[in-house]
Design a protein around this motif. Sequence first.
Motif, PDB file in Angstrom:
ATOM      1  N   ASP A 142       6.229   6.489   0.728  1.00  0.00           N
ATOM      2  CA  ASP A 142       6.342   6.902  -0.780  1.00  0.00           C
ATOM      3  C   ASP A 142       6.430   8.535  -1.075  1.00  0.00           C
ATOM      4  OD1 ASP A 142       5.704   4.365  -2.155  1.00  0.00           O
ATOM      5  OD2 ASP A 142       4.241   4.331  -0.525  1.00  0.00           O
ATOM      6  N   THR A 198       0.697  -1.113  -0.033  1.00  0.00           N
ATOM      7  CA  THR A 198       0.004   0.129   0.105  1.00  0.00           C
ATOM      8  C   THR A 198       0.867   1.269   0.012  1.00  0.00           C
ATOM      9  OG1 THR A 198      -1.754  -1.121   1.417  1.00  0.00           O
ATOM     10  CG2 THR A 198      -1.909   1.195   1.181  1.00  0.00           C
ATOM     11  N   ARG A 199       0.729   1.901  -0.991  1.00  0.00           N
ATOM     12  CA  ARG A 199       1.267   3.163  -1.086  1.00  0.00           C
ATOM     13  C   ARG A 199       0.897   4.235   0.280  1.00  0.00           C
ATOM     14  NH1 ARG A 199       1.191   6.385  -6.042  1.00  0.00           N
ATOM     15  NH2 ARG A 199       3.101   6.865  -5.880  1.00  0.00           N
ATOM     16  N   CYS A 226      -5.806  13.156  -0.967  1.00  0.00           N
ATOM     17  CA  CYS A 226      -6.828  12.346  -0.683  1.00  0.00           C
ATOM     18  C   CYS A 226      -7.685  12.160  -1.952  1.00  0.00           C
ATOM     19  CB  CYS A 226      -7.622  12.801   0.285  1.00  0.00           C
ATOM     20  SG  CYS A 226      -7.159  12.639   1.729  1.00  0.00           S
ATOM     21  N   ARG A 227      -7.945  13.100  -2.956  1.00  0.00           N
ATOM     22  CA  ARG A 227      -8.464  13.094  -4.382  1.00  0.00           C
ATOM     23  C   ARG A 227      -7.754  12.038  -5.370  1.00  0.00           C
ATOM     24  NH1 ARG A 227     -10.629  19.204  -3.876  1.00  0.00           N
ATOM     25  NH2 ARG A 227     -12.801  18.804  -2.437  1.00  0.00           N
ATOM     26  N   GLN A 228      -6.492  12.548  -5.391  1.00  0.00           N
ATOM     27  CA  GLN A 228      -5.693  12.147  -6.269  1.00  0.00           C
ATOM     28  C   GLN A 228      -4.623  11.096  -6.200  1.00  0.00           C
ATOM     29  OE1 GLN A 228      -3.979  15.240  -8.604  1.00  0.00           O
ATOM     30  NE2 GLN A 228      -5.432  16.942  -7.574  1.00  0.00           N
ATOM     31  N   PHE A 229      -3.873  10.827  -5.245  1.00  0.00           N
ATOM     32  CA  PHE A 229      -3.007  10.075  -4.781  1.00  0.00           C
ATOM     33  C   PHE A 229      -3.714   8.435  -4.633  1.00  0.00           C
ATOM     34  CE2 PHE A 229      -0.049   7.732  -1.782  1.00  0.00           C
ATOM     35  CZ  PHE A 229       0.995   7.809  -2.286  1.00  0.00           C
ATOM     36  N   SER A 230      -2.775   7.582  -5.093  1.00  0.00           N
ATOM     37  CA  SER A 230      -3.235   5.968  -5.220  1.00  0.00           C
ATOM     38  C   SER A 230      -2.747   5.369  -3.828  1.00  0.00           C
ATOM     39  CB  SER A 230      -2.877   5.367  -6.612  1.00  0.00           C
ATOM     40  OG  SER A 230      -3.175   4.076  -6.488  1.00  0.00           O
ATOM     41  N   GLY A 231      -3.383   5.739  -2.900  1.00  0.00           N
ATOM     42  CA  GLY A 231      -2.814   5.248  -1.753  1.00  0.00           C
ATOM     43  C   GLY A 231      -3.375   5.885  -0.529  1.00  0.00           C
ATOM     44  N   ASP A 232      -2.731   5.551   0.543  1.00  0.00           N
ATOM     45  CA  ASP A 232      -3.034   5.873   2.081  1.00  0.00           C
ATOM     46  C   ASP A 232      -2.430   7.513   2.231  1.00  0.00           C
ATOM     47  OD1 ASP A 232      -4.870   4.060   2.540  1.00  0.00           O
ATOM     48  OD2 ASP A 232      -3.454   3.189   4.137  1.00  0.00           O
TER      49      ASP A 232
END
Length: 245
Positions: free
Chosen positions: A85, A5-6, A26-32
């Motif tokens: 990350d 998980t990124r 939160c809207r664009q990042f693929s991960g937590d």
Amino acid sequence: MSSNTRVALVTGANKGIGFAIVRDLCRQFSGDVVLTARDVARGQAAVKQLQAEGLSPRFHQLDIIDLQSIRALCDFLRKEYGGLDVLVNNAAIAFQLEDPTLFRIQAELTMKTNFLGTRDVCTELLPLIKPQGRIVNFSSSMSVRVLHDCSPKLQQKFKSETITEQELVGLMNKFVEDTKNGIHRREGWCDLIYGVTKIRVTLLSKIYARKLGEQRGGDKILLNACCPAWVRTGMAGPKAPKSPE
């Protein structure tokens, strides 16, 4: 959580620019996305505000001038994600012009937070950055103005392409000591403390980027300093032309 998980983390993120960055991540990042703040209540309130918008940041306490707090965050990231990350070093302070705090104390506290705090976060967290990771250190365009106001001797030191971290820390210590002795102007420094600290953030970023290239070049980690200019925040005031977004 899994090491697959990124995860992205923003310091000083309960308000202002840091809060806006967390919202967009939160809207664009693929991960937590981890929102950090020195004050737990304010940090948790910021998380609840974003949750009300349908977003899902996580919260972790972080006081960047408390090494124990930084190391607790490191332990959390290792346990939950096996590393990090994206790191955004946004946390900083600035005294208002009308603040009655003695100049020498303002200098010491601002340097302790903006430079030494950011340095400590980088020292502890950069080893956790995963391959192709990203680090953004928030500096300020005011640092350019301050650099021009410093003596030619100091300018030469700050513009050196080979300045070391040890030399940079030495310059920081000299500035604080010169303010305590009331001789900082005579020694070539500018009165704008915030800008002086941000010169060091920019230079620290160059030093760490160079180190990452030498030590972990194959990991393709990118580190930059960012100068957002004048933004409407609690620090910069309501008259600034830019919104945090």
